[in-house]
Design a protein around this motif. Structure first.
Motif, PDB file in Angstrom:
ATOM      1  N   CYS A 154     -11.840   0.759  -0.585  1.00 39.76           N
ATOM      2  CA  CYS A 154     -11.553   2.291  -0.177  1.00 39.76           C
ATOM      3  C   CYS A 154     -11.149   2.974  -1.313  1.00 39.76           C
ATOM      4  O   CYS A 154     -11.550   4.232  -1.465  1.00 39.76           O
ATOM      5  CB  CYS A 154     -10.934   2.399   0.930  1.00 39.76           C
ATOM      6  N   ALA A 155     -10.357   2.517  -2.290  1.00 39.61           N
ATOM      7  CA  ALA A 155      -9.929   3.307  -3.462  1.00 39.61           C
ATOM      8  C   ALA A 155     -10.858   3.094  -4.434  1.00 39.61           C
ATOM      9  O   ALA A 155     -10.735   3.592  -5.890  1.00 39.61           O
ATOM     10  CB  ALA A 155      -8.466   2.718  -3.656  1.00 39.61           C
TER      11      ALA A 155
ATOM     12  N   ASP B  79      -5.615   4.964   9.549  1.00 36.69           N
ATOM     13  CA  ASP B  79      -4.321   4.998   8.742  1.00 36.69           C
ATOM     14  C   ASP B  79      -3.199   5.614   9.382  1.00 36.69           C
ATOM     15  O   ASP B  79      -3.487   6.797   9.887  1.00 36.69           O
ATOM     16  CB  ASP B  79      -4.641   5.247   7.129  1.00 36.69           C
TER      17      ASP B  79
ATOM     18  N   TYR C  63     -10.385  -0.014  11.560  1.00 38.49           N
ATOM     19  CA  TYR C  63     -10.140   1.348  12.098  1.00 38.49           C
ATOM     20  C   TYR C  63     -10.206   1.213  13.629  1.00 38.49           C
ATOM     21  O   TYR C  63     -10.350   2.412  14.184  1.00 38.49           O
ATOM     22  CB  TYR C  63     -10.612   2.649  11.373  1.00 38.49           C
TER      23      TYR C  63
ATOM     24  N   CYS D 211      -9.658  -4.977   9.088  1.00 33.89           N
ATOM     25  CA  CYS D 211      -9.400  -3.643   8.743  1.00 33.89           C
ATOM     26  C   CYS D 211     -10.596  -2.650   8.977  1.00 33.89           C
ATOM     27  O   CYS D 211     -11.392  -2.689   8.060  1.00 33.89           O
ATOM     28  CB  CYS D 211      -8.602  -3.174   7.608  1.00 33.89           C
TER      29      CYS D 211
ATOM     30  N   LYS E 244      -6.694  -9.128   3.940  1.00 31.73           N
ATOM     31  CA  LYS E 244      -6.942  -8.212   4.700  1.00 31.73           C
ATOM     32  C   LYS E 244      -8.499  -7.782   4.401  1.00 31.73           C
ATOM     33  O   LYS E 244      -8.557  -7.585   2.943  1.00 31.73           O
ATOM     34  CB  LYS E 244      -6.011  -6.968   4.339  1.00 31.73           C
TER      35      LYS E 244
ATOM     36  N   ASP F  76      -2.105  -5.051  -1.272  1.00 31.53           N
ATOM     37  CA  ASP F  76      -3.328  -4.340  -0.801  1.00 31.53           C
ATOM     38  C   ASP F  76      -4.314  -4.043  -1.777  1.00 31.53           C
ATOM     39  O   ASP F  76      -4.756  -4.909  -2.609  1.00 31.53           O
ATOM     40  CB  ASP F  76      -2.743  -2.931  -0.132  1.00 31.53           C
ATOM     41  N   ASP F  77      -4.940  -2.827  -1.626  1.00 32.90           N
ATOM     42  CA  ASP F  77      -6.051  -2.165  -2.441  1.00 32.90           C
ATOM     43  C   ASP F  77      -5.780  -2.250  -4.015  1.00 32.90           C
ATOM     44  O   ASP F  77      -4.288  -2.493  -4.255  1.00 32.90           O
ATOM     45  CB  ASP F  77      -6.647  -0.981  -2.067  1.00 32.90           C
TER      46      ASP F  77
ATOM     47  N   ARG G 181      -6.651  -3.952  12.890  1.00 32.01           N
ATOM     48  CA  ARG G 181      -6.319  -2.568  13.202  1.00 32.01           C
ATOM     49  C   ARG G 181      -7.033  -2.096  14.147  1.00 32.01           C
ATOM     50  O   ARG G 181      -8.083  -2.329  14.442  1.00 32.01           O
ATOM     51  CB  ARG G 181      -6.429  -1.873  11.496  1.00 32.01           C
TER      52      ARG G 181
ATOM     53  N   TRP H 292       0.801  -1.154   0.115  1.00 28.04           N
ATOM     54  CA  TRP H 292      -0.119   0.105   0.165  1.00 28.04           C
ATOM     55  C   TRP H 292       0.727   1.399  -0.022  1.00 28.04           C
ATOM     56  O   TRP H 292       0.626   2.014  -0.725  1.00 28.04           O
ATOM     57  CB  TRP H 292      -1.122  -0.051   1.239  1.00 28.04           C
TER      58      TRP H 292
ATOM     59  N   ASP I 139     -11.411  -5.071   4.536  1.00 32.46           N
ATOM     60  CA  ASP I 139     -11.341  -3.468   4.846  1.00 32.46           C
ATOM     61  C   ASP I 139     -12.624  -2.961   4.656  1.00 32.46           C
ATOM     62  O   ASP I 139     -13.351  -3.013   3.569  1.00 32.46           O
ATOM     63  CB  ASP I 139     -10.463  -2.866   3.768  1.00 32.46           C
TER      64      ASP I 139
ATOM     65  N   TYR J 127      -6.357  -8.569  -0.425  1.00 36.23           N
ATOM     66  CA  TYR J 127      -7.003  -7.655   0.054  1.00 36.23           C
ATOM     67  C   TYR J 127      -8.543  -7.203  -0.573  1.00 36.23           C
ATOM     68  O   TYR J 127      -8.593  -7.739  -1.891  1.00 36.23           O
ATOM     69  CB  TYR J 127      -6.408  -6.239  -0.047  1.00 36.23           C
TER      70      TYR J 127
HETATM   71  C1  GLA Z   1      -7.777   1.989   3.982  1.00 34.87           C
HETATM   72  C2  GLA Z   1      -6.951   1.194   4.924  1.00 34.87           C
HETATM   73  C3  GLA Z   1      -5.449   1.159   4.303  1.00 34.87           C
HETATM   74  C4  GLA Z   1      -5.465   0.664   2.783  1.00 34.87           C
HETATM   75  C5  GLA Z   1      -6.306   1.550   2.007  1.00 34.87           C
HETATM   76  C6  GLA Z   1      -6.652   1.076   0.603  1.00 34.87           C
HETATM   77  O1  GLA Z   1      -7.475   3.216   4.155  1.00 34.87           O
HETATM   78  O2  GLA Z   1      -7.176   1.403   6.210  1.00 34.87           O
HETATM   79  O3  GLA Z   1      -4.386   0.186   4.979  1.00 34.87           O
HETATM   80  O4  GLA Z   1      -5.741  -0.640   2.785  1.00 34.87           O
HETATM   81  O5  GLA Z   1      -7.711   1.565   2.472  1.00 34.87           O
HETATM   82  O6  GLA Z   1      -7.596   1.627  -0.088  1.00 34.87           O
END
Ligand code: GLA
Length: 663
Positions: free
Chosen positions: A379-380, A470, A448, A446, A405, A326-327, A466, A291, A407, A371
């Motif tokens: 998230c993206a 972030d 938060y 994940c 992961k 990751d994403d 988590r 990431w 999320d 992920y």
């Molecule tokens: C969230 C997660 C990050 C990462 C991004 C990817 O913000 O907390 O760790 O995986 O998404 O978009």
């Protein structure tokens, strides 16, 4: 006319007038804080604003509106040269109402000439503004600080409302913060010797009859020859690579084997338990995640190269094994089709052969991670698993992934139920699906830290979660972000145990992405001491050790921080306890982690801006003196001490030691 109220009416304004006269003499000038050069003020998010909140609204604290002042965001610092000309500072301080009921928590501090003159204590959203009136007579410099109060900087909108300097001489001038002193990149970790040394945890969990893969982490001059005594049937060792693979026994239990490695200079042996049962991640997962360096640019080639580098750089010889995307590996909105005929998520064009990529990672004895989000989108903004959870999980297993992961991201749009159940539901669902597969997949929650995830993450099948938002790249903060995230994560020490780890996010050192989706990374802005503190804190907290800097730009200093066998052994200790904070204030953090062999790892962290002596008595650390003390970073014995631990700790530095009672 009734007398009481009239007397009150006369009394209140008169007293205010008299107080005002005493505070402001005829020659005084009132200088509003908002009239100073606020480009000199730092903020952890957004820009400080004159006469408005940090989001550009009227200054409002607990329903009270203020005519002028400065709206900023923790962490925030303003240095002002007073030159002896300012007599007082007056203001109202508090959290701006624009954050609503969000969990803001901040502390205002005022210091002059190096001495703290005011601290607000922790202030939360909705709390009434606090009045400050501080004598600054004769002071040369002023520091206005807003700190996050130990839970990260999210929502920390802070107002210095109606802040005024009462000036009788030289006018105050806002100036830049003094630069951070340069620190040479001193390598603390001694180089590994030529003789074999077997690193890594003392045990590894696998579910009955499931595929097993473990590359013996071992330093020493290669070629090395490996062997394992008492390896259960169904498992084989490759003597040249030290990779054990096959299927775990069907019978649950602890299979104790002896790992062996030799070369021309010597040999090493280590007892190792293959623990066949339902618990995975008996020690915190270690590896790399894409990431913070590749963001949406990540490609299959990055992942393949990262795996090769994990071997070639020697990281794998210290126990790093997960290579995690990751994403941004799936399709983006509009890039149809999103799914295959079986309903499983499809990768985007940058991942043409996921199976081949995972096979290549496995061939080197490493493990692969992926992920996705339980929501419709990640998230993206890439495809999420919503309503396709089982098909996706089966696909992940078919591809051979070992880590997921999961999320939260857009799940909010589709979440049902109330309270904690609402938060648990998607993770429970994926946890159950993963348990039904013929493959061990470590589940990383994940979300938060919502709903105190540390209290229920394990119950829904999570292995690590988590605990905060972030960590992010370094912003303009009083202390680098890993401290506030780390201090917040440290509070949940009682919830960590084998198979259940608090996750404070990745290790962001080396080269890290400069910003979301930009093409270049930059070297971390963390100082030498900060990087040693970061790694020490993560190891004491038994955190997953997931590096997320650029694998293609690993330098000797970064490797020396990431790859110290004795430091990592603290993280990977089989007792699986997270360090307990025994002392924590603005300047000092002392953490103690009991280890399986009866000793304790202790970290003395100096959060102050200057070198300080930090002491901790044996009593405070829960041991009986005299004790033997070993410096874990430098891997040297410091001798025996009768009463206490004491160290000179540099600015933002750490002393990480192992303490053993001398009996
Ligand atoms: C969230 C997660 C990050 C990462 C991004 C990817 O913000 O907390 O760790 O995986 O998404 O978009």
């Amino acid at each position: 006319m009734p007398r009481g109220p009239v007397r009150m009416w006369i009394f209140v304004p008169l007293s205010l007038v008299l107080a005002g006269l005493a505070a402001i003499a005829a020659a005084d000038e009132v200088v509003r804080l908002s009239s100073l050069d606020l480009t000199k003020m730092t903020a952890g998010w957004g820009q400080p604003r004159a006469d408005e909140s940090v989001q550009g609204r009227p200054l409002l604290i607990a329903g009270r509106r203020f005519a002028h002042g400065v709206g900023t965001h923790a962490d925030s610092v303003l240095c002002v040269i007073l030159g002896g000309g300012t007599r007082r500072l007056t203001a109202w301080v508090g959290v701006d109402d624009e954050v609503g009921t969000s969990p803001a928590s901040i502390e205002f501090q005022v210091a002059a000439d190096g001495e703290t003159l005011y601290r607000s204590g922790v202030m939360k959203a909705g709390a009434a503004a606090e009045r400050i009136d501080i004598d600054l007579a004769g002071k040369q410099t002023l520091l206005l600080v807003v700190r996050s109060a130990g839970d990260g900087v999210d929502y920390d909108h802070a107002n210095w409302a109606e802040a005024e300097l009462i000036v009788s001489g030289q006018r105050p001038v806002a100036v830049d913060r003094p630069p951070v002193p340069e620190e040479p990149r001193v390598l603390w970790t001694p180089p590994a010797g030529p003789e074999p040394r077997i690193n890594g945890p003392r045990l590894f969990g696998v579910r009955p009859g499931h595929p097993f893969l473990y590359r013996i982490p071992c330093t020493g001059t290669r070629p090395l020859t490996f062997a394992v005594d008492n390896l259960p049937a169904g498992l084989d060792i490759d003597p040249t690579t030290g990779i054990i693979r096959g299927r775990a026994p069907r019978e649950p239990g602890s299979y104790v084997v002896t790992l062996r490695a030799k070369n021309t200079t010597g040999s090493a042996a280590k007892d190792f338990s293959i623990v066949v049962g339902e618990t995975l991640a008996l020690t915190p997962p270690m590896g790399w995640n894409s990431w913070y360096i590749h963001y949406a640019r990540v490609t299959q080639e990055h992942m393949r190269a990262a795996a090769r580098t994990m071997i070639e750089s020697g990281m794998a010889d210290y126990g790093y094994m997960y290579v995690n995307i990751d994403d941004c590996w799936m399709k983006k909105e509009g890039d149809l089709p999103y799914r295959d005929a079986q309903g499983a998520v499809l990768p985007n064009a940058k991942f043409p052969d996921i199976r081949g990529m995972v096979d290549e990672i496995h061939a080197q004895g490493l493990r692969a991670g992926t992920y996705i989000s339980p929501g419709p989108w990640t998230c993206a903004g890439y495809v999420g698993s919503h309503q396709h959870e089982a098909a996706d999980a089966r696909k992940f297993a078919e591809w051979g992934f070992d880590f997921l992961k999961y999320d939260w991201c857009s799940y909010e749009q589709v979440a049902t139920g109330e309270g904690r159940m609402r938060l648990m539901r998607p993770y429970q669902q994926m946890g159950d699906i993963l348990k039904s597969l013929d493959r061990d997949i470590v589940l990383n929650l994940c979300q938060y830290g919502m709903g105190n995830v540390w209290e229920w993450g394990a119950e829904v099948g999570g292995h690590c979660w988590r605990t905060t938002g972030d960590l992010g790249l370094e912003r303009d903060q009083l202390l680098p972000g890993f401290y506030s995230i780390g201090l917040s994560n440290a509070r949940h020490w009682q919830h960590a145990r084998p198979g259940q780890w608090n996750d404070p996010d990745y290790i962001l050192i080396g080269w890290v992405g400069s910003a979301f989706n930009q093409s270049e990374g930059t070297p971390t802005s963390l100082t030498t001491n900060e990087q040693y503190s970061y790694m020490s804190l993560w190891c004491l907290m038994a955190a997953p050790l997931i590096f997320s800097g650029d694998m293609a730009k690993l330098d000797p200093f970064t490797l020396n921080v990431l790859c110290n066998a004795e430091v990592i052994a603290v993280d990977q200790d089989a007792l699986g306890q997270q360090a307990r904070p025994v002392r924590q204030d603005d300047q000092t953090l002392v953490l103690v982690k009991p280890l399986e062999d009866g000793s304790r790892a202790v970290g003395l962290f100096n959060l102050a801006d200057r070198q300080r002596t930090i002491e901790a008595t044996w009593q405070e650390l829960g041991v009986e003196g005299p004790c033997q003390v070993r410096d874990l970073w430098r891997q040297t014995d410091l001798g025996i001490s009768a009463e206490k631990l004491e160290a000179q700790v540099p600015r933002h530095g750490v002393q990480l030691v192992k303490v053993r009672e001398e009996r």
